[in-house]
Structures are given as C-alpha cells and as structure tokens.
Design a protein around this motif. Structure first.
Motif, PDB file in Angstrom:
ATOM      1  N   ALA A  38      -2.525  -5.958  10.893  1.00  0.00           N
ATOM      2  CA  ALA A  38      -3.373  -7.111  10.586  1.00  0.00           C
ATOM      3  C   ALA A  38      -3.380  -7.404   9.085  1.00  0.00           C
ATOM      4  CB  ALA A  38      -4.796  -6.856  11.084  1.00  0.00           C
ATOM      5  N   ASP A  39      -3.450  -6.346   8.255  1.00  0.00           N
ATOM      6  CA  ASP A  39      -3.441  -6.530   6.795  1.00  0.00           C
ATOM      7  C   ASP A  39      -2.133  -7.164   6.330  1.00  0.00           C
ATOM      8  OD1 ASP A  39      -5.940  -5.399   6.640  1.00  0.00           O
ATOM      9  OD2 ASP A  39      -5.230  -3.427   5.991  1.00  0.00           O
ATOM     10  N   LEU A  40      -1.017  -6.659   6.867  1.00  0.00           N
ATOM     11  CA  LEU A  40       0.288  -7.157   6.423  1.00  0.00           C
ATOM     12  C   LEU A  40       0.580  -8.560   6.946  1.00  0.00           C
ATOM     13  CD1 LEU A  40       2.697  -4.090   6.419  1.00  0.00           C
ATOM     14  CD2 LEU A  40       1.520  -5.182   4.525  1.00  0.00           C
ATOM     15  N   ARG A  41      -0.006  -8.929   8.077  1.00  0.00           N
ATOM     16  CA  ARG A  41       0.112 -10.320   8.527  1.00  0.00           C
ATOM     17  C   ARG A  41      -0.415 -11.258   7.461  1.00  0.00           C
ATOM     18  NH1 ARG A  41      -1.772  -8.989  13.916  1.00  0.00           N
ATOM     19  NH2 ARG A  41      -3.832  -9.772  13.336  1.00  0.00           N
ATOM     20  N   VAL A  42      -1.582 -10.922   6.935  1.00  0.00           N
ATOM     21  CA  VAL A  42      -2.203 -11.749   5.897  1.00  0.00           C
ATOM     22  C   VAL A  42      -1.357 -11.738   4.630  1.00  0.00           C
ATOM     23  CG1 VAL A  42      -4.236 -12.021   4.433  1.00  0.00           C
ATOM     24  CG2 VAL A  42      -4.516 -11.378   6.835  1.00  0.00           C
ATOM     25  N   GLU A  43      -0.897 -10.543   4.224  1.00  0.00           N
ATOM     26  CA  GLU A  43      -0.132 -10.434   2.980  1.00  0.00           C
ATOM     27  C   GLU A  43       1.214 -11.154   3.074  1.00  0.00           C
ATOM     28  OE1 GLU A  43      -1.118  -9.563   0.192  1.00  0.00           O
ATOM     29  OE2 GLU A  43      -3.014  -8.656   0.739  1.00  0.00           O
ATOM     30  N   LEU A  44       1.903 -10.996   4.210  1.00  0.00           N
ATOM     31  CA  LEU A  44       3.190 -11.662   4.378  1.00  0.00           C
ATOM     32  C   LEU A  44       3.041 -13.176   4.299  1.00  0.00           C
ATOM     33  CD1 LEU A  44       5.290  -9.868   7.162  1.00  0.00           C
ATOM     34  CD2 LEU A  44       5.921 -10.268   4.787  1.00  0.00           C
ATOM     35  N   LYS A  45       1.988 -13.688   4.945  1.00  0.00           N
ATOM     36  CA  LYS A  45       1.758 -15.128   4.904  1.00  0.00           C
ATOM     37  C   LYS A  45       1.425 -15.583   3.491  1.00  0.00           C
ATOM     38  CE  LYS A  45       1.261 -19.302   6.331  1.00  0.00           C
ATOM     39  NZ  LYS A  45       2.470 -20.115   6.622  1.00  0.00           N
ATOM     40  N   ASN A  46       0.608 -14.796   2.786  1.00  0.00           N
ATOM     41  CA  ASN A  46       0.259 -15.138   1.400  1.00  0.00           C
ATOM     42  C   ASN A  46       1.498 -15.137   0.503  1.00  0.00           C
ATOM     43  OD1 ASN A  46      -2.441 -15.493   1.946  1.00  0.00           O
ATOM     44  ND2 ASN A  46      -3.040 -13.411   1.333  1.00  0.00           N
ATOM     45  N   MET A 104       7.855   4.043   6.279  1.00  0.00           N
ATOM     46  CA  MET A 104       9.270   3.672   6.153  1.00  0.00           C
ATOM     47  C   MET A 104       9.473   2.195   6.447  1.00  0.00           C
ATOM     48  SD  MET A 104      11.638   6.853   7.506  1.00  0.00           S
ATOM     49  CE  MET A 104      10.712   7.393   8.929  1.00  0.00           C
ATOM     50  N   GLN A 105       8.743   1.669   7.436  1.00  0.00           N
ATOM     51  CA  GLN A 105       8.883   0.250   7.735  1.00  0.00           C
ATOM     52  C   GLN A 105       8.353  -0.607   6.594  1.00  0.00           C
ATOM     53  OE1 GLN A 105      10.704  -1.714   9.014  1.00  0.00           O
ATOM     54  NE2 GLN A 105      10.076  -2.240  11.081  1.00  0.00           N
ATOM     55  N   ARG A 106       7.294  -0.152   5.933  1.00  0.00           N
ATOM     56  CA  ARG A 106       6.772  -0.911   4.789  1.00  0.00           C
ATOM     57  C   ARG A 106       7.781  -0.929   3.641  1.00  0.00           C
ATOM     58  NH1 ARG A 106       1.042   1.698   3.818  1.00  0.00           N
ATOM     59  NH2 ARG A 106       1.616   3.138   5.491  1.00  0.00           N
ATOM     60  N   VAL A 107       8.474   0.184   3.444  1.00  0.00           N
ATOM     61  CA  VAL A 107       9.514   0.218   2.407  1.00  0.00           C
ATOM     62  C   VAL A 107      10.647  -0.739   2.779  1.00  0.00           C
ATOM     63  CG1 VAL A 107      11.193   1.654   1.191  1.00  0.00           C
ATOM     64  CG2 VAL A 107       8.941   2.586   1.747  1.00  0.00           C
ATOM     65  N   SER A 108      10.996  -0.759   4.060  1.00  0.00           N
ATOM     66  CA  SER A 108      12.047  -1.658   4.527  1.00  0.00           C
ATOM     67  C   SER A 108      11.672  -3.114   4.279  1.00  0.00           C
ATOM     68  CB  SER A 108      12.296  -1.423   6.025  1.00  0.00           C
ATOM     69  OG  SER A 108      13.316  -2.255   6.508  1.00  0.00           O
ATOM     70  N   ILE A 109      10.417  -3.471   4.548  1.00  0.00           N
ATOM     71  CA  ILE A 109       9.930  -4.833   4.277  1.00  0.00           C
ATOM     72  C   ILE A 109       9.955  -5.097   2.769  1.00  0.00           C
ATOM     73  CG2 ILE A 109       7.908  -6.351   4.374  1.00  0.00           C
ATOM     74  CD1 ILE A 109       7.146  -4.887   6.994  1.00  0.00           C
ATOM     75  N   GLN A 169       0.824  -1.214   0.000  1.00  0.00           N
ATOM     76  CA  GLN A 169       0.000   0.000   0.000  1.00  0.00           C
ATOM     77  C   GLN A 169       0.862   1.271   0.000  1.00  0.00           C
ATOM     78  OE1 GLN A 169      -3.083  -0.224   3.076  1.00  0.00           O
ATOM     79  NE2 GLN A 169      -2.984  -2.458   2.991  1.00  0.00           N
ATOM     80  N   ILE A 170       1.925   1.264  -0.818  1.00  0.00           N
ATOM     81  CA  ILE A 170       2.796   2.442  -0.912  1.00  0.00           C
ATOM     82  C   ILE A 170       3.009   2.851  -2.366  1.00  0.00           C
ATOM     83  CG2 ILE A 170       4.042   2.218   1.282  1.00  0.00           C
ATOM     84  CD1 ILE A 170       6.206   0.644  -0.202  1.00  0.00           C
ATOM     85  N   SER A 171       2.145   2.396  -3.284  1.00  0.00           N
ATOM     86  CA  SER A 171       2.305   2.740  -4.703  1.00  0.00           C
ATOM     87  C   SER A 171       2.298   4.250  -4.924  1.00  0.00           C
ATOM     88  CB  SER A 171       1.188   2.092  -5.527  1.00  0.00           C
ATOM     89  OG  SER A 171       1.257   0.690  -5.457  1.00  0.00           O
ATOM     90  N   HIS A 172       1.473   4.955  -4.144  1.00  0.00           N
ATOM     91  CA  HIS A 172       1.355   6.409  -4.310  1.00  0.00           C
ATOM     92  C   HIS A 172       2.537   7.164  -3.707  1.00  0.00           C
ATOM     93  CE1 HIS A 172      -0.134   5.412  -0.361  1.00  0.00           C
ATOM     94  NE2 HIS A 172      -0.177   6.693  -0.010  1.00  0.00           N
ATOM     95  N   LYS A 173       3.459   6.448  -3.073  1.00  0.00           N
ATOM     96  CA  LYS A 173       4.607   7.084  -2.431  1.00  0.00           C
ATOM     97  C   LYS A 173       5.926   6.792  -3.163  1.00  0.00           C
ATOM     98  CE  LYS A 173       2.431   8.619   1.335  1.00  0.00           C
ATOM     99  NZ  LYS A 173       2.468  10.020   1.823  1.00  0.00           N
ATOM    100  N   LEU A 174       5.857   6.110  -4.299  1.00  0.00           N
ATOM    101  CA  LEU A 174       7.076   5.639  -4.953  1.00  0.00           C
ATOM    102  C   LEU A 174       8.060   6.750  -5.309  1.00  0.00           C
ATOM    103  CD1 LEU A 174       5.740   2.782  -7.285  1.00  0.00           C
ATOM    104  CD2 LEU A 174       7.270   2.555  -5.310  1.00  0.00           C
ATOM    105  N   ASP A 175       7.547   7.933  -5.609  1.00  0.00           N
ATOM    106  CA  ASP A 175       8.440   9.023  -6.011  1.00  0.00           C
ATOM    107  C   ASP A 175       8.800   9.953  -4.858  1.00  0.00           C
ATOM    108  OD1 ASP A 175       8.582   8.170  -8.699  1.00  0.00           O
ATOM    109  OD2 ASP A 175       6.591   9.040  -9.064  1.00  0.00           O
ATOM    110  N   ASN A 176       8.322   9.641  -3.641  1.00  0.00           N
ATOM    111  CA  ASN A 176       8.665  10.446  -2.461  1.00  0.00           C
ATOM    112  C   ASN A 176      10.050  10.065  -1.948  1.00  0.00           C
ATOM    113  OD1 ASN A 176       5.885  10.894  -2.768  1.00  0.00           O
ATOM    114  ND2 ASN A 176       5.633  11.323  -0.594  1.00  0.00           N
TER     115      ASN A 176
END
Length: 331
Positions: free
Chosen positions: A172-180, A141-146, A124-131
């Motif tokens: 909770a969302d990323l728990r599901v995504e990481l497992k998937n 920042m943690q999502r980018v690190s992951i 969920q960081i597509s809109h931040k790619l150029d930041n």
C-alpha cells in the motif's frame, strides 16, 4: 519520456496466439495498467515493448520512432520483473548504482550518490545499502529491483507485478510512492498487475486484455462505469459486479440476456424482497450477501447496519448495466 504506440501487433508461440492484432497508444507521461487473467497477454505486451521478444507482425513506436530490430538497451527502457534479477555478489548500493555506471551515461558519482540515496529512502532500504543482496528478504530484494529501475531516466518504465511479493502494508505504501514518483517525474509507465486496487488507484489508463486481444482501453472510471462487456466489467470492482439474468428485474431491453449490478448500485428499502444470508462487517463498510429469486448477490450498506442473517429486505437496481447473449454491453 515518450509516447509508445503498438500498431496491429500479433505474437504467436507455435499454435498459441499470445497477442492478437493489438493496437494501443500509451500517452507520454501516462501510467497505463494492463489487466487480465494469466495468459491474457499482459507480460507478452511488456516483452514486445522492451524488445525481449519480437512481434510476428505489426509495429511498435517509442517517441515517434519505430523500434523494430532495436535491442532493449537501444530502446532505452527500464523493466522490473516479478523475479528480483539482482547481482548477488554486489551490495544494495552497488546494485542501485549499476544502471547509472553505464559507459554510455557517464553519470557523475555525486549525481549517482544523490539518486541512490533518494530512491533508497523512498523504498525504505536506506539502512540496507551496504548489505549484500543475498542478505535481504524477498520483499527487500524486490524493492531493490524496483529502485534499480527508478534511478534511471528511460523512455518508458515497464513493470511486471513488481509489488506482488511484498506484505500488504508495504504494498500500500509503495502504491502511493510509485504514483507520486510517476506524477512528479512525468514518467511514462506500463504496469502489469492482477490487483485491481493497484489499477484503480495508480492508473491514468487501463487496458483490459482477454486471450491476447485488447477489449477495452480507457480511464479507470470509464472501464468501471461503462465496461464494454461482462468480461471487462468483472476485471474491476471489489466485491465483484453481480451478473444476473436480465428477466429478474422489470425494464430490461429486448436483447438483454443479463444485468450487471455493482454492489453499490443496489438500492435497499424499496422494490422486491431479498433474503439476507450473511453479513460481513469490514469496518468502513458492511457487505450483505443476499438471495434474490434463487440467485445470490452481494451489496454494500452502512458499516453500522443492524441487519442480520435470515432477515428480509427490499431491493431494486440503480444504474444497471445490460449485456446481450454474447456478453457485450447494450448501451
């Protein structure tokens, strides 16, 4: 991906033993979660596998090969720390691209773009790619690190509480995504957390560490239903397991000093009297706080229960766990 084996690994820092003769096999394609309080040896285990630290004794094998003396790059591992560890002068896109632009990988730009866009969408960081990285919130920042780890194809992913700084919904969302992602890719993943919900929902195997020793290793269900000790039993379960003197209930084995009762394993409506001291309505369940023979315990009941504080109910144990004087399970 690869099987990872720790064989009799010991690590000391001065007079402190961080890992004490730890042997563990992380199966190829598994999602292994390490549980334990601060100082149990979880992060030290990750650092041993990554090559950031060197064992005093013992060996580590990745993909059947001893990695003794190899650098983290030579081991081909991807690690996510609690700290963000981003390049502040680069954009989000450039941070995500960075691992793929290694001269060793020679990844085509089209493949880089596809991987970066796919991971950015998941996180969920597509809109931040150029930041710039410095323009992001802590959670972003943690999502980018992951994401910087996920774009790679290493032998093993090593993650040290990567979701701890995120808000509850995103966690909770990323728990599901990481497992998937792990399940679809067949990735081998070693993950450290204090969050038992993460452990129960994501792990194929759980390793319980206590003061540098691996006390139990098994599936989440095995650790939950058949803990080897009181310590292991308290690592999982919300509310926590009730640990009471064994003599409070009839039928305890001779050597039993304590009885462990999961909240859902306390039968209501039969047995002996207990006083309801507090009722917590949590939507999907209701927790009853009870006093039984001057001991406090917690059980769960129907979310629409009419119980109120001050009432008396009858309780009895179901599927109790018994422990000896040393806190070890009596089968």
């Amino acid at each position: 991906m690869a099987e990872v084996i720790l064989r009799n690994v010991t690590k000391t820092f001065g007079t402190h033993t961080a890992l004490d003769d730890v042997s563990m096999t992380i199966p190829d394609g598994s999602f292994v979660v390490l549980l334990g309080p601060t100082g149990a040896g979880k992060t030290t285990t990750l650092r041993m596998v990554s090559g950031l630290d060197t064992p005093n004794s013992g060996e580590i094998f990745i993909g059947g090969m001893s990695v003794q003396g190899l650098t983290p790059a030579q081991r081909n591992v991807a690690m996510v720390f609690q700290q963000y560890s981003l390049y502040p002068h680069l954009s989000v896109r450039q941070n995500l691209e960075f691992p793929l632009k290694s001269p060793l990988l020679k990844t085509p730009q089209k493949t880089i773009d596809e991987k970066v866009n796919a991971i950015a969408e998941v996180l969920q960081i597509s809109h931040k790619l150029d930041n710039k990285a410095t323009a992001l919130s802590g959670g972003e920042m943690q999502r980018v690190s992951i994401g910087r780890a996920l774009v790679r194809n290493p032998q093993i992913y090593l993650m040290d509480e990567p979701l701890s700084s995120l808000d509850a919904k995103l966690r909770a969302d990323l728990r599901v995504e990481l497992k998937n992602i792990q399940a679809k890719s067949g990735a081998t993943l070693l993950y450290v957390t204090h969050d038992q919900i993460e452990a129960m929902t994501m792990a194929t195997h759980i390793g319980v560490l206590e003061e540098g020793r691996l006390v139990q290793f098994g599936s989440p269900r095995e650790v939950y239903e058949a803990p080897v000790s009181v310590y292991a039993a308290t690592r999982l379960g919300q509310p926590r397991i009730n640990v009471l003197p064994a003599k409070l209930f009839a039928g305890a084995p001779d050597k039993a000093q304590s009885i462990g009762l999961r909240p859902e394993n306390i039968v209501q409506g039969a047995g002996e009297d207990a006083l309801v001291t507090r009722v917590e309505h949590l939507g999907d369940q209701t927790r009853l706080h009870l006093t039984f023979k001057q001991h406090n315990l917690v059980t769960v009941t129907d979310p629409h229960t009419g119980f109120r504080g001050g009432e008396t109910i009858k309780i009895q144990p179901d599927k109790p766990l018994f422990f000896d004087a040393a806190g070890m399970r009596i089968a």
